[in-house]
Enzyme design. Sequence first.
Site, PDB file in Angstrom:
ATOM      1  N   GLY A   1      -2.990  -5.037 -11.649  1.00  0.00           N
ATOM      2  CA  GLY A   1      -3.798  -6.265 -11.575  1.00  0.00           C
ATOM      3  C   GLY A   1      -2.973  -7.464 -11.148  1.00  0.00           C
ATOM      4  O   GLY A   1      -1.744  -7.410 -11.070  1.00  0.00           O
TER       5      GLY A   1
ATOM      6  N   ARG B   1      -2.110 -17.974  -0.462  1.00  0.00           N
ATOM      7  CA  ARG B   1      -2.230 -16.854   0.468  1.00  0.00           C
ATOM      8  C   ARG B   1      -3.672 -16.713   0.931  1.00  0.00           C
ATOM      9  O   ARG B   1      -4.597 -16.846   0.137  1.00  0.00           O
ATOM     10  CB  ARG B   1      -1.765 -15.576  -0.237  1.00  0.00           C
ATOM     11  CG  ARG B   1      -1.814 -14.344   0.609  1.00  0.00           C
ATOM     12  CD  ARG B   1      -0.870 -13.281   0.099  1.00  0.00           C
ATOM     13  NE  ARG B   1      -1.349 -12.612  -1.093  1.00  0.00           N
ATOM     14  CZ  ARG B   1      -0.679 -11.621  -1.694  1.00  0.00           C
ATOM     15  NH1 ARG B   1       0.478 -11.210  -1.202  1.00  0.00           N
ATOM     16  NH2 ARG B   1      -1.155 -11.054  -2.762  1.00  0.00           N
TER      17      ARG B   1
ATOM     18  N   ASP C   1      -0.933  -0.169  -4.470  1.00  0.00           N
ATOM     19  CA  ASP C   1      -1.446  -1.507  -4.829  1.00  0.00           C
ATOM     20  C   ASP C   1      -1.098  -2.534  -3.759  1.00  0.00           C
ATOM     21  O   ASP C   1      -1.600  -3.665  -3.805  1.00  0.00           O
ATOM     22  CB  ASP C   1      -0.910  -1.949  -6.195  1.00  0.00           C
ATOM     23  CG  ASP C   1       0.602  -1.853  -6.293  1.00  0.00           C
ATOM     24  OD1 ASP C   1       1.132  -0.754  -6.057  1.00  0.00           O
ATOM     25  OD2 ASP C   1       1.247  -2.866  -6.591  1.00  0.00           O
ATOM     26  N   ASN C   2      -0.260  -2.168  -2.815  1.00  0.00           N
ATOM     27  CA  ASN C   2       0.068  -3.071  -1.713  1.00  0.00           C
ATOM     28  C   ASN C   2      -0.549  -2.578  -0.406  1.00  0.00           C
ATOM     29  O   ASN C   2      -0.137  -3.009   0.678  1.00  0.00           O
ATOM     30  CB  ASN C   2       1.585  -3.208  -1.559  1.00  0.00           C
ATOM     31  CG  ASN C   2       2.225  -3.879  -2.762  1.00  0.00           C
ATOM     32  OD1 ASN C   2       1.554  -4.620  -3.493  1.00  0.00           O
ATOM     33  ND2 ASN C   2       3.497  -3.619  -2.997  1.00  0.00           N
TER      34      ASN C   2
ATOM     35  N   ASP D   1       1.485  -8.112   0.909  1.00  0.00           N
ATOM     36  CA  ASP D   1       2.593  -8.207  -0.032  1.00  0.00           C
ATOM     37  C   ASP D   1       3.959  -8.082   0.643  1.00  0.00           C
ATOM     38  O   ASP D   1       4.467  -6.996   0.884  1.00  0.00           O
ATOM     39  CB  ASP D   1       2.476  -7.179  -1.166  1.00  0.00           C
ATOM     40  CG  ASP D   1       1.901  -7.847  -2.403  1.00  0.00           C
ATOM     41  OD1 ASP D   1       1.343  -8.945  -2.270  1.00  0.00           O
ATOM     42  OD2 ASP D   1       2.033  -7.287  -3.495  1.00  0.00           O
TER      43      ASP D   1
HETATM   44  P1  AMP Z   1       4.414  -6.505  -6.453  1.00  0.00           P
HETATM   45  O1  AMP Z   1       5.695  -5.772  -6.616  1.00  0.00           O
HETATM   46  O2  AMP Z   1       4.596  -7.970  -6.168  1.00  0.00           O
HETATM   47  O3  AMP Z   1       3.475  -5.853  -5.523  1.00  0.00           O
HETATM   48  O4  AMP Z   1       3.727  -6.494  -7.892  1.00  0.00           O
HETATM   49  C1  AMP Z   1       3.405  -5.318  -8.601  1.00  0.00           C
HETATM   50  C2  AMP Z   1       2.699  -5.686  -9.888  1.00  0.00           C
HETATM   51  O5  AMP Z   1       3.544  -6.472 -10.723  1.00  0.00           O
HETATM   52  C3  AMP Z   1       1.441  -6.517  -9.702  1.00  0.00           C
HETATM   53  O6  AMP Z   1       0.537  -6.160 -10.708  1.00  0.00           O
HETATM   54  C4  AMP Z   1       1.931  -7.917  -9.897  1.00  0.00           C
HETATM   55  O7  AMP Z   1       0.913  -8.800 -10.297  1.00  0.00           O
HETATM   56  C5  AMP Z   1       2.942  -7.723 -11.002  1.00  0.00           C
HETATM   57  N1  AMP Z   1       3.980  -8.760 -10.996  1.00  0.00           N
HETATM   58  C6  AMP Z   1       4.958  -8.927 -10.092  1.00  0.00           C
HETATM   59  N2  AMP Z   1       5.729  -9.985 -10.417  1.00  0.00           N
HETATM   60  C7  AMP Z   1       5.223 -10.500 -11.545  1.00  0.00           C
HETATM   61  C8  AMP Z   1       5.568 -11.613 -12.391  1.00  0.00           C
HETATM   62  N3  AMP Z   1       6.612 -12.398 -12.134  1.00  0.00           N
HETATM   63  N4  AMP Z   1       4.801 -11.831 -13.477  1.00  0.00           N
HETATM   64  C9  AMP Z   1       3.756 -11.051 -13.761  1.00  0.00           C
HETATM   65  N5  AMP Z   1       3.372  -9.995 -13.021  1.00  0.00           N
HETATM   66  C10 AMP Z   1       4.101  -9.727 -11.931  1.00  0.00           C
HETATM   67 MG    MG Z   2       1.698  -6.195  -4.939  1.00  0.00          MG
END
Ligand code: AMP
Ligand code: MG
Length: 513
Positions: free
Chosen positions: A106, A192, A268-269, A278
Amino acid sequence: MSTSDVSVMASAIAASDDRSVRFHFENTYARLPERFYARLNPRQVTAPRLVKVNVELAQSLGLAPDELASTRGVEILAGNRVAEGAEPLAIAYAGHQFGHFVPQLGDGRANLLGEVVGRDGVRYDIQLKGSGPTPFSRRGDGRAALGPVLREYIVSEAMGALGVPTTRALAAVTTGELVFRETALPGAILTRVAASHLRVGTFQYFAAKGDTEGTRMLADYAIARHYPAVAHEKRLYRVFLDNVIARHAHLVAQWMLLGFIHGVMNTDNTSISGETLDYGPCAFMEAYDPAKVFSSIDSQGRYAYSNQPHAARWNLMRLAEALLPLLLQEEGSEEAALASANEAIAAFEPQFEAARLVGLRRKLGLFTDQEGDATLAQDLLDRMAANQADFTLTFRRLCTAATGREGGAEMRTLFAEPGAYDTWAVAWRRRLEQEPVPAQDRAAAMRLVNPAFIPRNHMVEAALEAAVEQEDFQPFEELLEVVSRPYEDRPDMERYTVPARPEECVSQTFCGT
Ligand code: AMP
Ligand code: MG
């Protein structure tokens, strides 16, 4: 620097007005059932400052750049004020991360503010990324650091300018707060813009819960928003799946043709609209190396350059699985549903290969199709790999080389063993002789697909470092301006075409989350 840019530092913001900021939000996602998201406002920050508003993008969305750059606008972009008509929410999704399924991810640090319909008639999500903790934050702080925000800004805008489907950057602000990663870093928020934030992982979220009704509502929503032409198909969900697969086959082909490495191709990306989504540890290759990996967290090379088509196909298989309950209703039996899903997936590879070959022909200046073209292109790539030739420069210089028999000298210096280019060029010129197009037209066409400017890693890092360490945004501005016109020859900007010297080389990139 382009005169149309609005880059307002703190002192300038103080002088601005108190007009309203009109987004004209129309929110369809917020009309879906409550289990699709968590409603919540962005968390307030201490001292928002504008870094950048994307004037052209704002205008294409019918937004007024000066309103966004005003005091109120910056408060909205920082999450301190909720824009009129916004219905902020964090979207629920799941996802396979490096092959491991996580049933609930999420938006852990993002708020969807709402949707606006652009001048092109397309509906776009306006999302704040880095806007504070949400029910999906898990152990994260909900925030983003300035460096990764600027990286996403630069690289997503570069991709857009290169003609690759992508989310875009509407604005960046700093928060006046620190975020703690390995060190304390300035916090920032990216605004974004995406065709939507639906992901393969959004489907997996409902499928994993056995919520077939939710899966169907999501599929119907995705079809209405991204694939309206298929809405009347009898085998609706199968055709929807076919279309998502086709878009990703073309998307990943475009990445490959530009030397782009996404870095975190988790489900998820993986967007349902077929956009690049992402920008974490993404990077463009310099010396051509099919096995190239940048991401510090990708120790197995799962998302290495040449693995990207396989990774995309794998992700699309996860989408097909999530859609199985809907395919079952369409096909009548489990076997038929599985066969239908497999048939859809089987189309990925040939579509990817076809798109890649079309692109390679264009890169080589070939307008007609001939038997040996794929081999000719592969031969060049093999020689580039063996000779550490810069991917972008090789193809750009090929444009000049294609104007006639001369122009090979600049090319040869890109190859460790220049003879490797010479022997290939003999075969290429023989092939060009069979082309009906005049040499000048050929070169012009090649310049539209072989960019001069990409966001080279060491330049991105230098721009980020100046912004983070010295609050100097000039290198960011200049790099952004350069990569926003990637196909033009600009002698004054020549230095941006030069690969990193060995001591400047950035071999790893970090998620920075
Ligand atoms: P990402 O690696 O940016 O695609 O993120 C993967 C998951 O981790 C997603 O659910 C993001 O919302 C969550 N996420 C990434 N960075 C953070 C953060 N600093 N705080 C909370 N959730 C994060
Ligand atoms: Mg992501």
